[in-house]
Design an enzyme around this catalytic site. Structure first.
Site, PDB file in Angstrom:
ATOM      1  N   ASP A  76       0.958  -1.210  -0.362  1.00  0.00           N
ATOM      2  CA  ASP A  76      -0.239  -0.506   0.127  1.00  0.00           C
ATOM      3  C   ASP A  76       1.115   1.473  -0.282  1.00  0.00           C
ATOM      4  OD1 ASP A  76       0.621  -0.552   2.456  1.00  0.00           O
ATOM      5  OD2 ASP A  76      -0.749   0.295   3.583  1.00  0.00           O
ATOM      6  N   GLU A 134      -0.348  -2.531   5.569  1.00  0.00           N
ATOM      7  CA  GLU A 134      -0.219  -2.504   6.275  1.00  0.00           C
ATOM      8  C   GLU A 134      -0.186  -0.618   6.784  1.00  0.00           C
ATOM      9  OE1 GLU A 134       3.304  -1.016   8.744  1.00  0.00           O
ATOM     10  OE2 GLU A 134       2.880  -0.033   6.611  1.00  0.00           O
TER      11      GLU A 134
END
Length: 389
Positions: A76, A134
């Site tokens: 991400d 995350e």
């Protein structure tokens, strides 16, 4: 350095720059996951998708049974408008890979191809965890685990490209290496009124201001000085006009610790002090405390493996003991379930201008660090596969 990985450096750069130009925020990594899945399938790797949102697992099954080793990368990006000026800068306004996750993904793809090409001689299984989300709690690690990411796994490893240390250096440590992270939101409610008649009000801003000061005593006066901890106030907001006494004020902040006892103590002190200070001023306090990622704690045997394997895997590199870091990582959840080690790979280079910290709009890293990341993961996995203990 792994020669096969070095020969594939151009591919890693291509993959990384594509991902960098098309970043996706946590819980929205649909295109990133599709890109990764397509690459894995092109290597002949079995893929499971849609895990905990957009997480996926690639499995390389060797020709003979053996140990199962999991390797993880996060995918991400962050809600930051890129200012790096790079030719491969983000094409999506307000979204940027400002933490190196694009490099983590590209490096693990190189690792995936390496093991896929050697499956006939592989004894055991390599499980490739491409994890979403995350950066934002509750994170993507726990859903991956709940979907079987660690079933049968003997050891799990992860790396983080890290610009505070220079390229050509890698580091890790035994025990707690990255802090837990919690968030708190405190709403102070008083009684609003006219700014010219404060005696008829209960000023929430005054109470909140006093609380901010008192919260600074939690770490300095309640926590053992030998146990690192941070309590930081991030925002304080209240009021609607210059001549109105604010009825409500909100304080937000974060807590970072390395052990659960200190973590629990700080939460208890925040809640108690908030209620007591508010009461003194005739106000009330409502505390919302969100427990985030736990501390990341490397297992002793696996950290020792890093210090044993890294010198031969990365000849000429400096191998250092990492200083514990207050930033958090949801890789910690994997280490709560299985033996493993998290490692930092130096990616800074002042000569090339790669000097900006993580989460900065001008963040970038020396792409040569990706070959070190991939080589280190391969070496750790191969050493663990051969471990008979």
């Amino acid at each position: 350095m792994n020669e096969t990985v070095e020969r594939g450096f151009a591919d890693m750069v291509e993959w990384r720059r594509h991902l960098h130009q098309y970043p996706e925020l946590s819980y929205k990594e649909r295109e990133t996951a599709a890109f990764v899945a397509e690459k894995l399938e092109s290597f002949g790797i079995e893929v499971r998708t849609g895990l905990g949102g957009h997480g996926l697992i690639g499995t390389v099954q060797g020709s003979r049974p053996g140990r199962v080793i999991a390797l993880r990368a996060d995918m991400d990006a962050l809600p930051i408008n890129e200012e790096s000026g790079a030719e491969y800068a983000s094409r999506r306004e307000g979204v940027m890979h400002a933490c190196g996750h694009d490099g983590h993904t590209a490096a693990l793809l190189a690792v995936a191809r390496y093991f896929a090409d050697r499956r006939d001689s592989l004894q055991g299984e390599i499980r490739l965890l491409f994890q979403a989300s995350e950066e934002v709690c509750p994170g993507g690690a726990k859903p991956m685990i709940e979907n079987g990411a660690l079933e049968g796994v003997d050891a799990v490893y992860g790396v983080h490209l890290w610009t505070p240390i220079p390229v050509g250096t890698v580091a890790s440590a035994t025990g707690a290496m990255m802090a837990s992270t919690d968030e708190f939101f405190i709403d102070i409610t008083g009684r609003g009124g006219h700014g010219g008649m404060p005696h008829e009000t209960v000023d929430s801003i005054v109470a909140a201001s006093a609380l901010v000061v008192q919260l600074q005593t939690v770490v300095s006066r309640s926590v053992d000085p030998l146990r690192p901890a941070v309590l930081s106030i991030g925002t304080i907001s209240g009021g609607t006009a210059q001549n109105v006494v604010a009825e409500k004020t909100r304080i937000t902040g974060t807590v970072r610790t390395f052990d659960e006892n200190t973590r629990a103590l700080i939460r208890q002190r925040i809640e108690a002090i908030s209620n007591h200070v508010a009461e003194v001023y005739g106000a009330t306090a409502q505390v919302e405390y969100l427990v985030g990622y736990p501390a990341l704690v490397n297992h002793a045997k696996e950290a020792e493996r890093f210090f044993r394997v890294a010198p031969s895997a990365l000849p000429g590199f400096k191998i250092e003991t990492a200083t514990p870091l207050m930033p958090a990582e949801d890789f910690a959840y994997y280490l709560q379930e299985r033996p493993g080690c998290f490692m930092l790979v130096g990616a800074g280079n002042s000569e090339k201008g790669f000097v900006y910290p993580h989460h900065h709009p001008r963040f970038d890293f020396d792409e040569r660090a990706m070959t070190a990341s991939a080589s280190l993961l391969i070496a750790m996995a191969e050493a663990a596969l051969e471990d008979k203990t």
